[in-house]
Design an enzyme around this catalytic site. Structure first.
Site, PDB file in Angstrom:
ATOM      1  N   HIS A 205       0.797  -1.233   0.000  1.00 21.13           N
ATOM      2  CA  HIS A 205       0.000   0.000   0.000  1.00 21.13           C
ATOM      3  C   HIS A 205       0.827   1.280   0.000  1.00 21.13           C
ATOM      4  O   HIS A 205       0.274   2.377  -0.015  1.00 21.13           O
ATOM      5  CB  HIS A 205      -0.954   0.027   1.197  1.00 21.13           C
ATOM      6  CG  HIS A 205      -0.234   0.280   2.502  1.00 21.13           C
ATOM      7  ND1 HIS A 205       0.400  -0.718   3.192  1.00 21.13           N
ATOM      8  CD2 HIS A 205      -0.045   1.407   3.207  1.00 21.13           C
ATOM      9  CE1 HIS A 205       0.953  -0.212   4.274  1.00 21.13           C
ATOM     10  NE2 HIS A 205       0.716   1.085   4.320  1.00 21.13           N
TER      11      HIS A 205
HETATM   12  C1  UD1 Z   1      -1.930   5.338   5.837  1.00 22.02           C
HETATM   13  C2  UD1 Z   1      -0.601   5.785   6.445  1.00 22.02           C
HETATM   14  C3  UD1 Z   1       0.403   4.643   6.339  1.00 22.02           C
HETATM   15  C4  UD1 Z   1      -0.160   3.380   6.955  1.00 22.02           C
HETATM   16  C5  UD1 Z   1      -1.481   3.047   6.287  1.00 22.02           C
HETATM   17  C6  UD1 Z   1      -2.124   1.804   6.866  1.00 22.02           C
HETATM   18  C7  UD1 Z   1       0.010   8.179   6.228  1.00 22.02           C
HETATM   19  C8  UD1 Z   1       0.853   9.140   5.511  1.00 22.02           C
HETATM   20  N1  UD1 Z   1      -0.017   6.923   5.728  1.00 22.02           N
HETATM   21  O1  UD1 Z   1      -1.712   5.112   4.449  1.00 22.02           O
HETATM   22  O2  UD1 Z   1       1.581   4.992   7.029  1.00 22.02           O
HETATM   23  O3  UD1 Z   1       0.748   2.323   6.791  1.00 22.02           O
HETATM   24  O4  UD1 Z   1      -2.378   4.161   6.465  1.00 22.02           O
HETATM   25  O5  UD1 Z   1      -3.194   1.383   6.071  1.00 22.02           O
HETATM   26  O6  UD1 Z   1      -0.603   8.518   7.217  1.00 22.02           O
HETATM   27  N2  UD1 Z   1      -8.805   5.270   1.412  1.00 22.02           N
HETATM   28  C9  UD1 Z   1     -10.027   4.645   1.339  1.00 22.02           C
HETATM   29  N3  UD1 Z   1     -10.686   4.409   2.510  1.00 22.02           N
HETATM   30  C10 UD1 Z   1     -10.198   4.769   3.726  1.00 22.02           C
HETATM   31  C11 UD1 Z   1      -8.953   5.433   3.785  1.00 22.02           C
HETATM   32  C12 UD1 Z   1      -8.272   5.654   2.620  1.00 22.02           C
HETATM   33  O7  UD1 Z   1     -10.517   4.306   0.274  1.00 22.02           O
HETATM   34  O8  UD1 Z   1     -10.843   4.501   4.751  1.00 22.02           O
HETATM   35  C13 UD1 Z   1      -8.061   5.499   0.153  1.00 22.02           C
HETATM   36  C14 UD1 Z   1      -8.296   6.873  -0.412  1.00 22.02           C
HETATM   37  O9  UD1 Z   1      -8.216   6.793  -1.796  1.00 22.02           O
HETATM   38  C15 UD1 Z   1      -7.104   7.635   0.115  1.00 22.02           C
HETATM   39  C16 UD1 Z   1      -6.010   6.596   0.062  1.00 22.02           C
HETATM   40  O10 UD1 Z   1      -6.685   5.376   0.415  1.00 22.02           O
HETATM   41  O11 UD1 Z   1      -6.826   8.772  -0.635  1.00 22.02           O
HETATM   42  C17 UD1 Z   1      -4.861   6.835   0.984  1.00 22.02           C
HETATM   43  O12 UD1 Z   1      -5.324   6.984   2.326  1.00 22.02           O
HETATM   44  P1  UD1 Z   1      -4.393   7.731   3.405  1.00 22.02           P
HETATM   45  O13 UD1 Z   1      -5.080   7.761   4.722  1.00 22.02           O
HETATM   46  O14 UD1 Z   1      -3.927   9.036   2.845  1.00 22.02           O
HETATM   47  O15 UD1 Z   1      -3.099   6.841   3.488  1.00 22.02           O
HETATM   48  P2  UD1 Z   1      -2.893   5.250   3.416  1.00 22.02           P
HETATM   49  O16 UD1 Z   1      -2.336   4.918   2.092  1.00 22.02           O
HETATM   50  O17 UD1 Z   1      -4.099   4.517   3.895  1.00 22.02           O
END
Ligand code: UD1
Length: 356
Positions: A205
């Site tokens: 991820h």
């Molecule tokens: C985040 C953390 C990462 C951690 C990971 C665990 C940061 C910078 N990154 O990454 O360190 O290892 O969580 O999973 O804080 N999205 C959904 N549903 C959700 C949340 C996110 O669809 O409930 C999708 C969205 O497209 C979003 C993308 O995932 O833009 C990224 O989500 P984000 O919270 O920015 O970071 P993660 O990649 O989940």
């Protein structure tokens, strides 16, 4: 400290918060739980609350997704507002996600001491958002809990006062050890038609691996050539390009799995391929060799101990073969046991903290 607040935002925070909140609750310490809402999908948040028996959050900030600035800023504003109307003696920030750094900054600026759980991990790679979050959080914290000796050494090297640092172990390990037997007894591999000990678990991820379609597909192509069947629970971030993989492939894609299914599968896998920090640690504890598809890792102890190997996508096949043939007799890091939360609660009960 009589009144605390603990901030969670993303999946790995929930795994670390659970035993500490239970321990503090058992000792009658009031610890409010604030969920920033960084993760909001059922599979990334609610399912973890249910399985880990986490209390309902006292506040849900609804931060959601966005660029780093948008997400961090929304969490900062919401957390400051909450802290101004709910005075606490200390704020617990866990791990390295954007919600962690936002929590630490919001608190320290209004003179609420920050307690950082999982302090001192360093990958040396400031292009990773998590590395920035780690450095920022550690340097505004008054009380720091490093999970390993190397993490403690990093903090000392960066000039953090020794009396602020309290090695108490790794909360991720406590949660894993407390749930492993139940998770394994459910035999989640049978539901996916996989032979116990005869498959590879893949999770991916990190932005550097999944945001660029070509890179993700090149990882997938190499995963498809691995010598055992693969199960790959897909993080929403990686959903798009992977949607094209049709049936008939040796790679089984699933939605993100609840905690017990994931650690149940992990503990019965022949090998794990990942870019997650927590999964590197869980594989080390489960004595399942891990291959980490990254340039560097902050979980250096797992590599030093022989439980974990770094690989580029190009070297994935060769590194997995080495991992499959490796001995699993590595030592587990000190204090990665079931008493981590008890040691942390002892420290919280005995140490007076003020903003550094
Ligand atoms: C985040 C953390 C990462 C951690 C990971 C665990 C940061 C910078 N990154 O990454 O360190 O290892 O969580 O999973 O804080 N999205 C959904 N549903 C959700 C949340 C996110 O669809 O409930 C999708 C969205 O497209 C979003 C993308 O995932 O833009 C990224 O989500 P984000 O919270 O920015 O970071 P993660 O990649 O989940």
């Amino acid at each position: 400290m009589d009144t605390l607040a603990c901030v969670v935002g993303a999946r790995p925070n929930l795994v670390k918060a659970a035993p500490l909140l239970h321990e503090l609750g058992g000792r009658g310490v009031r610890c409010s739980l604030i969920h920033t809402g960084q993760h909001y999908d059922h599979e990334l948040s609610r399912a973890f609350f249910d399985e880990l028996d986490l209390p309902e959050p006292d506040a849900f900030l609804g931060v959601g997704s966005g660029t780093h600035a948008v997400q961090t800023a929304a969490a900062l504003v919401g957390l400051e507002e909450w802290l101004l109307s709910h005075p606490v003696d200390g704020l617990i920030a866990l791990g390295d996600v954007n919600s962690t750094a936002a929590a630490a900054l919001a608190a320290v600026k209004i003179h609420v001491p920050v307690i950082h759980v999982e302090a001192g991990y360093r990958s040396g790679d400031m292009r990773m958002p998590e590395e920035v979050n780690r450095v920022v959080t550690d340097h505004v914290s008054s009380l720091l809990f490093p999970p390993t000796e190397d993490a403690r050494d990093n903090l000392l090297r960066e000039g953090i006062q020794e009396d602020a640092i309290h090695p108490a172990g790794n909360l991720m390990a406590e949660t894993f050890l407390r749930h492993r037997d139940v998770a394994r007894a459910r035999e989640p591999w049978t539901r996916h038609g996989l032979p116990e000990g005869g498959f590879i678990l893949v999770t991916m991820h990190r932005p550097e691996n999944v945001d660029e379609r070509a890179r993700l597909l090149s990882i997938l192509e190499r995963v498809q050539r691995l010598p055992l069947p693969v199960i790959w629970p897909v993080h929403p971030r990686a959903r798009g390009p992977l949607a094209d993989v049709g049936p008939g492939s040796s790679v089984m894609l699933t939605p993100p799995l609840p905690y017990l299914d994931l650690i149940g599968l992990l503990s019965a896998a022949a090998c794990v391929v990942t870019d997650s920090g927590g999964v590197q640690e869980e594989a080390c504890l489960a004595r399942v060799p891990c291959v980490t598809v990254r340039r560097s890792t902050e979980r250096v102890a797992t590599v030093r101990l022989g439980a974990n190997r770094l690989a580029t996508p190009e070297r994935l096949g060769k590194t997995v073969s080495e991992a499959l043939e490796s001995s699993r007799a590595w030592a587990v890091p000190e204090l990665w046991d079931r008493d981590v939360s008890a040691r942390m609660a002892d420290v919280l009960a005995s140490v007076a903290v003020a903003v550094a």
